[in-house]
Design a protein around this motif. Structure first.
Motif, PDB file in Angstrom:
ATOM      1  N   ILE A 122       0.847  -1.189   0.000  1.00 19.38           N
ATOM      2  CA  ILE A 122       0.000   0.000   0.000  1.00 19.38           C
ATOM      3  C   ILE A 122       0.886   1.244   0.000  1.00 19.38           C
ATOM      4  O   ILE A 122       1.893   1.285   0.693  1.00 19.38           O
ATOM      5  N   HIS A 123       0.474   2.251  -0.758  1.00 23.30           N
ATOM      6  CA  HIS A 123       1.197   3.531  -0.701  1.00 23.30           C
ATOM      7  C   HIS A 123       0.761   4.257   0.558  1.00 23.30           C
ATOM      8  O   HIS A 123      -0.394   4.653   0.668  1.00 23.30           O
ATOM      9  N   ILE A 128       4.367   8.574   0.147  1.00 21.24           N
ATOM     10  CA  ILE A 128       3.888   9.479  -0.900  1.00 21.24           C
ATOM     11  C   ILE A 128       4.550  10.842  -0.731  1.00 21.24           C
ATOM     12  O   ILE A 128       4.989  11.459  -1.714  1.00 21.24           O
ATOM     13  N   THR A 131       8.021  10.849  -1.976  1.00 21.32           N
ATOM     14  CA  THR A 131       8.028  10.890  -3.436  1.00 21.32           C
ATOM     15  C   THR A 131       7.875  12.317  -3.951  1.00 21.32           C
ATOM     16  O   THR A 131       8.436  12.677  -4.990  1.00 21.32           O
ATOM     17  N   TYR A 132       7.082  13.111  -3.231  1.00 19.67           N
ATOM     18  CA  TYR A 132       6.847  14.475  -3.695  1.00 19.67           C
ATOM     19  C   TYR A 132       7.804  15.475  -3.062  1.00 19.67           C
ATOM     20  O   TYR A 132       7.546  16.665  -3.045  1.00 19.67           O
ATOM     21  N   LEU A 345      -3.103  15.405   1.607  1.00 15.91           N
ATOM     22  CA  LEU A 345      -2.691  15.301   0.202  1.00 15.91           C
ATOM     23  C   LEU A 345      -3.429  16.311  -0.665  1.00 15.91           C
ATOM     24  O   LEU A 345      -2.849  16.931  -1.558  1.00 15.91           O
ATOM     25  N   ILE A 350      -1.566  16.855  -4.145  1.00 19.19           N
ATOM     26  CA  ILE A 350      -0.997  15.555  -4.501  1.00 19.19           C
ATOM     27  C   ILE A 350      -2.178  14.588  -4.641  1.00 19.19           C
ATOM     28  O   ILE A 350      -3.053  14.578  -3.780  1.00 19.19           O
ATOM     29  N   PRO A 351      -2.212  13.790  -5.707  1.00 17.65           N
ATOM     30  CA  PRO A 351      -3.343  12.864  -5.830  1.00 17.65           C
ATOM     31  C   PRO A 351      -3.353  11.851  -4.686  1.00 17.65           C
ATOM     32  O   PRO A 351      -2.309  11.323  -4.309  1.00 17.65           O
ATOM     33  N   SER A 352      -4.542  11.626  -4.129  1.00 23.36           N
ATOM     34  CA  SER A 352      -4.679  10.586  -3.109  1.00 23.36           C
ATOM     35  C   SER A 352      -4.837   9.244  -3.793  1.00 23.36           C
ATOM     36  O   SER A 352      -5.388   9.177  -4.879  1.00 23.36           O
ATOM     37  N   PRO A 353      -4.387   8.157  -3.136  1.00 16.48           N
ATOM     38  CA  PRO A 353      -4.643   6.854  -3.760  1.00 16.48           C
ATOM     39  C   PRO A 353      -6.136   6.650  -3.949  1.00 16.48           C
ATOM     40  O   PRO A 353      -6.926   6.978  -3.067  1.00 16.48           O
ATOM     41  N   GLU A 354      -6.501   6.135  -5.108  1.00 12.65           N
ATOM     42  CA  GLU A 354      -7.916   5.953  -5.435  1.00 12.65           C
ATOM     43  C   GLU A 354      -8.573   4.923  -4.538  1.00 12.65           C
ATOM     44  O   GLU A 354      -9.782   4.876  -4.416  1.00 12.65           O
TER      45      GLU A 354
END
Lengths: 486, 460
Positions: A122-123, A128, A131-132, A345, A350-354
């Protein structure tokens, strides 16, 4: 340009030209500004998430407590957006922390018990943010071991040597915050309110207490029922394996509550010192502070002490978002700790995990009305029991098939006994407006909401059971090797 | 006045240029459609797509005077789900015919066959739309992955699927018989053959025409050997073939392709004689490619790498005698809306159709977009992928959350997984892919590894 036709023609061309230029401008504007909303920019450079373990919201002044346990936090909360109905998705520290980091319920992210690590695929939030381009750090108590699996995703994961040492840790934390001028995320887990409680001070307990709880080491060896404390019988000088039964007296309960409040007041003082040590650093101006707790505490409202069930004293937690461009307010709408991750996020674009269950609280933080009837769920893992909070109603789905899952006799701590607990397995249904302490079970009294909530929580249970089935191949549990609760 | 006059000319000129560029070059709007599927043909094995050998002179000639889509991605990497996606312009997760069986019991060797009408009753196929618009419709195929039982015959007046893994030598004569009877009506003809597929071998045996160096390995190119290698690759995760073995298998493939080219030519000659070229659009495509050890295995369906999803796709319009290469990144899921636009039939199911009408690209418009693919091949694996026009490809393996990111510009062979090196790109593409799945209600599992047999004798 002297003839009429010429003027008309020129005018026509001009109009057409302006029309097309206008179209171009609108196209360009749309592409560059997206929404034409005039809301303030909320993109914090720094985020500090503080979880004060075991702090139940109704023991804080800001949430209506009669005693002045949290003068500093009250004033701090008033600067932010305070959530009056924040509900945790689990009832144990590591469950809620894993859920906050993943945006998923315990059954989905696999952190249901002490021995189960988070699904590494899982991210999670720190990963995350790494990563950003964020620096990420966690300062935690030893109860959040590396075995839970999320520690490696933080660039810095610092576990205190002692369970409780906020006086020391706040220095380390403020150094880290002040020293990270670029984008940063810090998670601070404060254990000083958690059992074993501090000795009660005279503000909260008058007189001299001589009962069994004066010994704060009692908790790691004892176990409880609703009426009685069982402590090891070492009268022969060695461990006999036998227990002495000590019935709980009102004075014992008063002392425990006073100890609990003493711890809260102490943490409040320490946080006051902490905040003053950082407020002059420019970092402070662009820091989003989120303060919450992983769970609350049972203080005999349902017969037990500490935290093993999913009543509101256990799962209703403080929650505040403090950031200069957020207008201070109080939010009635119920929310979940699962919402913290997508909110962070979304603030950072930043996109959240779907795949996550949490929802971004950004609209609410910016003054929009939320859904007063939003369904908030809590799991009581591993007992396959669930709670749904929906507006003023709460339904607790008990498990008629529940067996004692912890069979080992070698781990008879108060905690494991409480986890097994002896509820009569009847579902519970409460009106939280009239009965916030959940004392009057309205099951079977004919409320239509009982059926609505029951069918929603049943559907949730099915979803969680499916999730556990998927994860079961990676779980390798040995209850006999259960790590004792610290 | 002079100024106004020139301005007027300018405006008229602009209008003329606009209408000239937007309408199709070739005057005659097609009435009929012939849709040809060359099952298993890897685009890169064709000279028109850069292959070094000229194994398909006839097909090349045809493609030279067609609109040839150079960057076409298939929505899946094997026959069943891909053809159903092409017939409905729905993703496999939507039409749900993702495997041959919905369930399967190895003990009794039986299961519930996946059928479009039962799985997705609301789905309307291309043939049905033609039928509803007064067309006669005929499908002539090599059975197996496009057999009637899956729902492929929906909307066809006649559907030939008598021979398992049949080639054009079986389907073409049937197609021509039917066409002879129906050429003067409005017709939609679907022609399909397994000539280049693993299970097909020429009746007279191979003559190894493309084996240029003496082959000292163990293989003869038989379908049985190919099947064994396919299964071994799945079981062990990879094969261990020598370079000469791989060359040999490619040579077998090339021979099949060359033989197919002959069949293609005889079909084209016959339909020219029937005089249908005047008012018929011909659309040729391949449903998927075939792996030849690019990722250490053979066959197809088991991954979503380019050797399996980069396919042939071309459109030939009536009267067209010059070709044009279209560079837009497109998908064969676009075939259905494009055909309907070409013949002027209104799409009755706009909500169903997920592909786009590609006709503007014939006039030079760039219709590139992110393309999605998926496979659930035999429940051996569940993979989903997205490819972007700027050359990024992200592949998700659902049963173990495996993640792969490739930069196709630098690494067209998809050998270097950049998931760790480009975490932001990987994360963003993953969320885009997840959103696509979520929109189809296809995000949640369970992603079990099990067995849904495709070939006889599996799941023992």
């Amino acid at each position: 340009m002297k003839c009429k036709l010429g003027k008309v023609g020129f005018g026509f061309v001009l109009i057409v030209g302006i029309f097309f230029i206008g179209l171009l401008v609108i196209q360009f504007a749309k592409k560059n500004t997206g929404s034409l909303s005039l809301q303030k920019q909320i993109t914090p450079k720094h985020i500090v998430l503080i979880n004060i373990d075991s702090l139940r919201s109704d023991h804080m002044g800001i949430y209506g407590y009669s005693k002045n346990t949290t003068p500093f936090l009250d004033s701090l909360f008033r600067k932010g957006v305070v959530f009056d109905n924040a509900i945790a998705p689990g009832y144990l520290t590591f469950q809620t922390d894993a859920a906050i980091f993943s945006g998923l319920y315990p059954s989905e992210n696999n952190v249901t018990r002490w021995v189960t690590p988070i699904d590494e695929k899982i991210h999670i939030l720190p990963e995350i943010l790494n990563t950003y381009g964020f620096s990420t750090a966690a300062f935690v108590s030893p109860s959040l071991w590396k075995t839970f699996g999320w520690s490696s995703k933080f660039q810095t994961y610092s576990i205190n040597t002692d369970l409780k040492n906020i006086a020391e840790t706040r220095g380390t934390v403020s150094s880290w915050i002040n020293g990270h001028q670029d984008q940063s995320f810090l998670f601070w887990h404060i254990y000083d309110v958690h059992i074993p409680y501090m000795p009660a001070n005279t503000t909260y307990y008058k007189g001299k207490y001589t009962g069994p709880f004066i010994d704060d080491s009692i908790w790691s060896k004892s176990w409880q029922t609703k009426t009685t404390l069982y402590t090891p019988d070492n009268s022969t000088g060695t461990e006999s394996g036998k227990f002495i039964a000590t019935p709980f007296r009102p004075v014992d309960v008063d002392y425990l509550k006073a100890s609990y409040d003493t711890g809260i007041a102490y943490v409040d003082d320490q946080l006051k010192l902490f905040f003053s040590s950082i407020q002059n650093n420019p970092v402070y101006e662009d820091t989003l502070f989120i303060i919450s707790a992983e769970h609350g505490e049972d203080l005999k409202e349902h017969g037990y002490l500490f935290h093993g069930d999913i009543y509101n004293n256990n799962i209703k937690v403080p929650l505040v978002f403090i950031y200069p461009s957020l207008n201070p307010s109080r939010i009635k709408e119920a929310v979940s700790s699962l919402d913290i991750m997508p909110t962070i996020l979304s603030m950072l674009n930043i996109p959240s995990p779907e795949t996550i269950d949490g929802e971004s609280l950004m609209p609410i933080l910016q003054g929009e009305k939320g859904d007063l009837n939003r369904s908030i769920f809590t799991e009581r893992a591993p007992f396959d029991e669930y709670a749904i909070t929906k507006g003023e109603w709460k339904y607790i789905l008990r498990n008629p098939d529940k067996k004692k899952t912890i069979t080992s006799k070698t781990v008879e701590s108060f905690f494991t006994q409480m986890l097994v607990s002896d509820t009569n397995n009847m579902d519970e249904f409460y009106n939280l407006n009239n009965d916030p302490m959940e004392q009057h079970n309205l099951i079977g009294k004919g409320y239509k909401e009982e059926e609505t909530l029951r069918s929603e929580v049943l559907a949730f249970r099915t979803r969680m059971q499916e999730a556990r089935k998927l994860n079961s191949t990676i779980q390798q549990l040995d209850y006999n090797k259960l790590i004792p609760y610290p | 006045m002079k100024k106004i006059f020139f301005l007027f000319l300018l405006i008229i000129g602009a209008i003329v240029i606009y209408t000239e560029t937007t309408r199709l070059k070739f005057d005659k709007k097609p009435q009929n459609v012939i849709l040809i599927s060359i099952d298993g043909l890897q685009a890169k094995h064709l000279a028109e797509y850069g292959y070094a050998l000229k194994t398909t002179p006839n097909l090349d000639g045809f493609l030279d005077s067609s609109y040839l889509f150079m960057n076409t991605i298939s929505p899946s990497s094997w026959t069943v789900p891909t053809h159903m996606s092409i017939f409905t312009s729905m993703f496999p997760s939507e039409h749900k015919v993702v495997n041959k069986f919905l369930d399967y019991d190895p003990a009794s060797k039986s299961g519930t066959v996946a059928n479009l009408k039962q799985l997705t009753p609301s789905a309307v196929t291309l043939a049905e739309i033609f039928k509803n618009n007064g067309y006669v419709t005929g499908g002539f195929t090599g059975d197996s992955g496009v057999g009637k039982q899956f729902g492929f015959s929906q909307g066809f007046d006649e559907y030939y699927d008598a021979q398992a893994f049949g080639g054009f030598d079986g389907s073409v004569p049937k197609a021509l018989d039917w066409l002879a009877k129906n050429k003067d009506k409005k017709f939609f003809l679907f022609l399909h053959g397994y000539d280049v597929h693993g299970q097909y071998a020429p009746a007279s045996g191979f003559d190894y025409r493309y084996v240029t160096q003496p082959y000292t390995g163990q293989f003869t190119g038989s379908p049985a050997e190919q099947a064994t290698l396919r299964e071994e690759g799945l079981k062990n995760g990879k094969l261990n073939l020598s370079l000469q073995d791989v060359s040999f298998w490619r040579a077998i493939y090339d021979e099949k392709i060359n033989r197919m080219d002959f069949e293609f030519n005889s079909f084209m000659e016959q339909i020219k004689k029937m005089g249908v070229m005047d008012n018929t659009a011909i659309v040729v495509f391949s449903d998927h490619g075939t792996e030849f050890y690019e990722h250490q295995r053979l066959d197809h369906g088991h991954t979503l790498y380019g050797e399996l999803v980069d396919v042939l796709f071309a459109i030939h319009l009536p009267g067209q005698n010059t070709g044009k290469k279209i560079m837009s990144l497109v998908s064969t899921i676009d075939i259905m809306p494009t055909i309907l636009k070409l013949v002027g039939i209104n799409n009755p199911v706009p909500a169903q159709v997920k592909g786009i009408d590609l006709t503007p690209s014939l006039n030079g418009a760039d219709l590139s977009r992110d393309i999605f693919m998926e496979t659930d091949y035999r429940l051996y694996t569940h993979k989903r992928a997205v490819q972007t026009p700027d050359g990024w490809k992200f592949i998700l393996t659902l049963e173990n959350s495996g993640r792969e990111l490739y930069n196709l510009k630098n690494d067209p062979g998809e050998q270097i997984n950049l998931e760790d090196k480009e975490p932001k790109k990987a994360y963003e593409l993953e969320q885009e892919l997840d959103k696509h799945l979520k929109d189809m209600n296809a995000l949640d599992g369970p992603w079990v590894v099990g067995c849904s047999p495709v070939y006889p004798g599996q799941c023992l």
